[in-house]
Design a protein around this motif. Sequence first.
Motif, mmCIF file in Angstrom:
data_model
loop_
_atom_site.group_PDB
_atom_site.id
_atom_site.type_symbol
_atom_site.label_atom_id
_atom_site.label_comp_id
_atom_site.label_asym_id
_atom_site.label_seq_id
_atom_site.Cartn_x
_atom_site.Cartn_y
_atom_site.Cartn_z
ATOM 1 N N ARG A 457 0.828 -1.207 0.000
ATOM 2 C CA ARG A 457 0.000 0.000 0.000
ATOM 3 C C ARG A 457 0.862 1.257 0.000
ATOM 4 N N GLN A 458 1.910 1.246 0.809
ATOM 5 C CA GLN A 458 2.805 2.388 0.897
ATOM 6 C C GLN A 458 3.491 2.653 -0.441
ATOM 7 N N ARG A 460 2.443 1.755 -3.466
ATOM 8 C CA ARG A 460 1.477 2.213 -4.479
ATOM 9 C C ARG A 460 1.189 3.708 -4.290
ATOM 10 N N GLU A 461 1.082 4.134 -3.053
ATOM 11 C CA GLU A 461 0.860 5.549 -2.780
ATOM 12 C C GLU A 461 2.049 6.381 -3.277
ATOM 13 N N LEU A 462 3.243 5.910 -3.012
ATOM 14 C CA LEU A 462 4.439 6.630 -3.441
ATOM 15 C C LEU A 462 4.514 6.709 -4.962
ATOM 16 N N GLU A 464 2.117 6.655 -7.162
ATOM 17 C CA GLU A 464 1.121 7.603 -7.681
ATOM 18 C C GLU A 464 1.630 9.039 -7.583
ATOM 19 N N LYS A 465 2.298 9.362 -6.506
ATOM 20 C CA LYS A 465 2.809 10.718 -6.330
ATOM 21 C C LYS A 465 3.978 10.994 -7.280
ATOM 22 N N LEU A 589 7.605 10.102 1.317
ATOM 23 C CA LEU A 589 6.200 10.453 1.556
ATOM 24 C C LEU A 589 6.086 11.640 2.514
#
Length: 592
Positions: A457-458, A460-462, A464-465, A589
């Motif tokens: 999850r971490q 995937r978030e990174l 995207e940014k 992040l």
Amino acid sequence: MNTESEFILLYQLKKAPKPAMSQRDIAREIGLSLGKVNALIRDCTEKGLIRSDAAGYALTDAGEAALMPYRVDNAVIMAAGMSTRFAPLSYEKPKGLLRVRGEVLIERQIRQLKEAGITDITVVVGYMKEQFFYLEEKFGVRLVINEDYYRYNNPSSLVRVTDRLKNTYICSSDDYFVDNVFEPYVYRGYYAAVYAPGPTEEYCLSCDPHGRIKGVTIGGENAWTMLGHVYFDRSFSERFTEILKREYDQPQTKEQLWENLYMRHLKELTLFIRKYDRERVLEFDSLDELRDFDPEYINNADSGILRNICRVLHCESRDIVDIVAINAGLTNTSFRFSVGGESYVYRHPGKGTEQYINRKSEAFSMKIAAENGLDDTFIEMDETAGWKISRYIRNAREMDYHALEEVEKALDIMRRLHGLRLRSPYDFGIWEKTLEFLNRLRAAGKTDYEGFEELERQMRELQEKLATDGLAVSCLCHNDCYSPNFLLDEQGNMSLIDWEYSGNDDPASDLGTFICCSDYTEAEAMTVIRQYLEHEPDQAELRHLTGYIAIASYYWFLWALYQESRGNAVGEWLYLWYKNSRRYAEMTLKMF
């Protein structure tokens, strides 16, 4: 039967041609004095084991029965191993299937066993097992599959045939016996041995006055060494089977030879030495040794690898010498060789690498690297088959992450590559490749442990940014920029080798891989980023580059999990990449 001498007498009469033998015939054949033979005959006659008539001496029914406990029940031929020392021929076929002096090694051994009356033969196969399947129909042997051949040693073969261990010959498929060493009746268990004059790295034997093996050392000098076949008698088989089953799950048992297990239990396991002339029992550990025994072999070998070398280097097979397997690398097998006084390396693609390595992309990139002075070792590569020939760098050493001058050379190579702004016909895309490994691992059930989903999850978030930070570019990248791929020669010249993962990607992935494979502190990583950029990064640049350290770490972490799932040990790299994934993801992040 009370004595070995009685066994020798009865066995000689069993195998003697008819009519029956005289005392002098017997004495001549078994090598005992006429007086000792007379005493033996008298004792065996009184026991009803032999009879005499005008023609001489022969076995009685009781004598036949007395021999039966010494009858060989069967043979096991171990043929599962990869024989990595026998490069390059073992890359194309199992060593036991090589043809020596006109005969396939394992076929010759099977014929010799059958000539000795041993028809119950089991062959344990693993590496390229399908190439042995024909033996079942051609010779009536039984095949047993060892699926652990690539990760465990030969106890993994013997543990699969414990039900077959009785009065049993244990053989290796690559042994060559000039004379037939097998017999239908054997008095006691033994290990074949040849004498090694001078220093040796083989397993050396010491024995008591009766020939029982009482000590084994790895290495020695002027010693009798283990070489060739072994005979397990029934009592040895029973005790050995019990010990093997009890201790098999211990790492040292699986990973070492069965002989090491025997060494640890010498007092419980009785074997005697059986001495042979070193010219009669042979084992070929290299192509050069085989060529010495069979000078015509090298020119008659059906080897695509040797043909490739001959075509590229314009030589004959006989010119290829000094072949040495190279164990470095997690995905391929390679060997060093010489032609005309120059040394080279042949890279043979590892099994299964076609699932995640684009060889056409690698070939394209290597030509670009050679043309632009980034890799001075490259000679030729086949983009379809995946093999490669390179110059061998003598006394080469890999870059030291803490040698400032060497780090600067490596960063300069990366800047030059990225500065070309070349586009390859092939994309790499480190995030896309990451998702491919993630899907493979999930399908194989290798992601079900605490913390895995949170790390995914971490990441995937990174990603995207990073995808929307406006700094992404795409050009030809190496995508495996870590210290073992930056080689220095004796003059300090550096080459960037091994372009297997190359293709179009963000240059930040190269720098990310460079840092994530190091033991750098965060402060040291920031220094390297400034060195690469040749200026102080602004907040957006720093965020982009540290984000790619995290992405690269995560990619290699998943790559390592995949390799481990296939039995390829990665070791401490796995933990390093996991730690760097979390560390740099959290750092980046926070910047966002």
